[in-house]
Motif scaffolding. Structure first.
Motif, mmCIF file in Angstrom:
data_model
loop_
_atom_site.group_PDB
_atom_site.id
_atom_site.type_symbol
_atom_site.label_atom_id
_atom_site.label_comp_id
_atom_site.label_asym_id
_atom_site.label_seq_id
_atom_site.Cartn_x
_atom_site.Cartn_y
_atom_site.Cartn_z
ATOM 1 N N ASP A 128 0.841 -1.201 0.000
ATOM 2 C CA ASP A 128 0.000 0.000 0.000
ATOM 3 C C ASP A 128 0.874 1.249 0.000
ATOM 4 O O ASP A 128 0.607 2.201 -0.740
ATOM 5 C CB ASP A 128 -0.942 0.009 1.205
ATOM 6 C CG ASP A 128 -2.055 -1.003 1.072
ATOM 7 O OD1 ASP A 128 -2.598 -1.147 -0.033
ATOM 8 O OD2 ASP A 128 -2.379 -1.661 2.079
ATOM 9 N N ASP A 157 -5.683 1.807 1.986
ATOM 10 C CA ASP A 157 -5.514 0.692 1.052
ATOM 11 C C ASP A 157 -5.471 1.218 -0.379
ATOM 12 O O ASP A 157 -6.328 2.013 -0.782
ATOM 13 C CB ASP A 157 -6.661 -0.319 1.189
ATOM 14 C CG ASP A 157 -6.651 -1.054 2.518
ATOM 15 O OD1 ASP A 157 -5.572 -1.191 3.125
ATOM 16 O OD2 ASP A 157 -7.732 -1.499 2.950
ATOM 17 N N GLN A 158 -4.489 0.767 -1.140
ATOM 18 C CA GLN A 158 -4.320 1.202 -2.523
ATOM 19 C C GLN A 158 -4.988 0.210 -3.467
ATOM 20 O O GLN A 158 -4.697 -0.983 -3.418
ATOM 21 C CB GLN A 158 -2.834 1.331 -2.867
ATOM 22 C CG GLN A 158 -2.115 2.399 -2.062
ATOM 23 C CD GLN A 158 -2.649 3.781 -2.365
ATOM 24 O OE1 GLN A 158 -2.666 4.211 -3.513
ATOM 25 N NE2 GLN A 158 -3.087 4.482 -1.334
#
Length: 178
Positions: A128, A157-158
């Motif tokens: 992330d 969160d990516q």
């Protein structure tokens, strides 16, 4: 299927691993060719993860640059070269670090991904943090049973642009990339 507790979901997924990676190589090559990627970030798979070893070999055999992650403190950087056991006994490259802007495509290990591109990792946040500085297409690599309609996620969160499993390639809406 919806889960509200990331820890219990991680435990459930890990209990079902490993699974077959048959078909994964062809899908990974297809994505690399589609994006005409010359510098590809991948990972050295653990025996419980989708096996990208043949893909990594293909990247090198075709004259592309293979970048693998290595842990530096609380961060991941991508580098080239031979590998040695590093953090968590995962093989890490010992060569030069690569500027993230030089990476054309990244294959991200994941425990699961959902239809919106939310990726469930192992919980330490390394990817992330790394993905915030990488603008190339990002694809989670999962087993077939690890694609969900919805996953729990948090603001840090990516998301990823797609998911690759042995039997499918899924694209998520990111018009600036895809």
């Amino acid at each position: 299927m919806q889960f509200s507790d990331k820890a219990s979901l991680r435990q459930q997924i890990l209990s079902q691993r490993p699974q077959s990676s048959e078909g994964l190589f062809a899908n990974l090559v297809r994505i690399a060719m589609e994006f005409e990627a010359k510098a590809i970030a991948s990972y050295a798979p653990l025996n419980t993860e989708p096996d990208v070893s043949d893909f990594n070999d293909w990247v090198l055999a075709t004259g592309r640059t293979l970048c693998l992650p290595r842990i530096i403190g609380a961060e991941i950087e991508f580098a080239i070269g031979q590998t040695e056991p590093g953090a968590f006994s995962i093989p890490e490259p010992v060569g030069d670090a690569i500027d993230p802007s030089a990476i054309d495509l990244i294959m991200v290990p994941a425990l699961a991904v959902d239809a919106q591109g939310n990726r469930l990792g192992k919980g330490k946040g390394y990817y992330d943090r790394a993905l915030t500085s990488i603008s190339c297409p990002k694809f989670a690599v999962i087993f077939d049973s690890e694609y969900f309609e919805n996953l729990p996620h948090e603001d840090h969160d990516q998301a990823v642009d797609g998911a690759i499993s042995p039997s499918a390639i899924n694209y998520f809406a990111r018009p600036e990339i895809l």
